[in-house]
Design a protein around this motif. Structure first.
Motif, PDB file in Angstrom:
ATOM      1  N   THR A   1      12.068  -0.970  53.752  1.00  0.00           N
ATOM      2  CA  THR A   1      12.808  -0.807  55.004  1.00  0.00           C
ATOM      3  C   THR A   1      13.056  -2.172  55.642  1.00  0.00           C
ATOM      4  OG1 THR A   1      10.883  -0.639  56.481  1.00  0.00           O
ATOM      5  CG2 THR A   1      11.593   1.374  55.362  1.00  0.00           C
TER       6      THR A   1
ATOM      7  N   ARG B   1      15.031   2.522  48.933  1.00  0.00           N
ATOM      8  CA  ARG B   1      15.465   1.754  50.101  1.00  0.00           C
ATOM      9  C   ARG B   1      15.822   2.735  51.215  1.00  0.00           C
ATOM     10  NH1 ARG B   1      20.243  -0.612  46.713  1.00  0.00           N
ATOM     11  NH2 ARG B   1      20.060   1.578  46.130  1.00  0.00           N
TER      12      ARG B   1
ATOM     13  N   PHE C   1      17.638  -0.396  54.722  1.00  0.00           N
ATOM     14  CA  PHE C   1      17.247  -1.780  54.452  1.00  0.00           C
ATOM     15  C   PHE C   1      18.455  -2.693  54.574  1.00  0.00           C
ATOM     16  CE2 PHE C   1      16.580  -5.242  51.262  1.00  0.00           C
ATOM     17  CZ  PHE C   1      15.592  -5.916  51.969  1.00  0.00           C
TER      18      PHE C   1
END
Length: 267
Positions: A63, A8, A11
């Protein structure tokens, strides 16, 4: 077997403990925070993937869809430059549970019977240069030992190091050991599995899932501790000596670019 590193990067969504920034886009995309995230991602996470002895893997990067275009373009170019387009998948998504996004990607991208190892890799952490190779070996071994009539195995690599960063510089290392840790946590399964490491409480894995702890005396991961950490983590202060850092650099070659290591420890 396919191996996916799942990461991630800024995010917006639910995935375990939530930092204030992860729920506030204004904080999440603040210029000073983004500069630090890009720096750590490039120097540590992408660097460790570039060093992998087994190049047959992919990075699946999750993202925020609301990420500013300039940052999205910079992230794409950075990944393509280091890993290439064939090994980089960037998923820009609206707020959701991260594990569900990753699981959906896998189920939609691979035949149901495909064997896949999905590895948790935060955007400021690292795995050892031989992690891909060893993880696949351990996954095959686990899947061949189906004690519970369950085609899913969680693999936890217990031993690693904590890497302290100050003012953007890698300054010290200390020992870290945890039998059930999310650093490098891996799910070895078929692609149609409903389980996912981001949908699992890692400290409760042994209670609820078929699992294997790889408890060696060598490190498999680096956990980075810095002032922009998105998750809380305790860290020790039993800093390693220069000689010990040189030994650790055998497993994380990119460290030689940041510490004063005159020559590889394994030369």
């Amino acid at each position: 077997m396919e191996l996916l590193y799942e990461t991630r990067f800024s995010f917006v969504g639910k995935s375990g403990w939530q930092s204030e920034a992860s729920q506030n886009p204004e904080l999440l995309f603040a210029a000073d925070r983004m500069e630090r995230r890009f720096e750590l991602f490039e120097k540590i996470t992408l660097a460790c993937l570039a060093d992998q002895s087994d190049k047959d893997f992919k990075l699946v990067l999750l993202t925020a869809m609301m990420m500013p275009d300039a940052y999205a373009k910079r992230l794409e170019e950075m990944c393509f430059d280091v890993l290439g387009k064939d090994r980089t998948i960037i998923l820009a998504r609206p707020p959701r549970m991260a594990g569900r996004v990753f699981r959906e990607y896998v189920q939609n991208s691979y035949a149901p019977e495909t064997l896949i190892s999905q590895v948790v890799l935060d955007d400021d952490d690292a795995v050892s240069f031989d992690f891909t190779e060893i993880c696949k070996d351990e996954a095959y071994r686990a899947l061949a030992s189906d004690h519970d009539n369950d085609p899913n195995w969680f693999l936890s690599f217990a031993r690693g190091k904590s890497l302290k960063v100050e003012d953007g510089k890698l300054v010290s290392l200390s020992d870290k050991h945890s039998p059930l840790v999310n650093l490098g946590l891996t799910l070895a399964s078929r692609a149609d599995s409903i389980k996912h490491p981001f949908l699992t409480k890692h400290l409760a894995i042994a209670h609820h899932h078929q699992s294997l702890v790889i408890n060696t005396q060598r490190p498999f991961y680096l956990r980075t501790v810095h002032d922009f950490n998105d998750s809380r983590t305790p860290h020790k202060t039993n800093w390693l000596s220069d000689e010990e850092i040189a030994e650790v650099a055998r497993y994380f070659p990119f460290l030689r670019d940041h510490f004063k290591i005159d020559s590889p420890a394994d030369s």
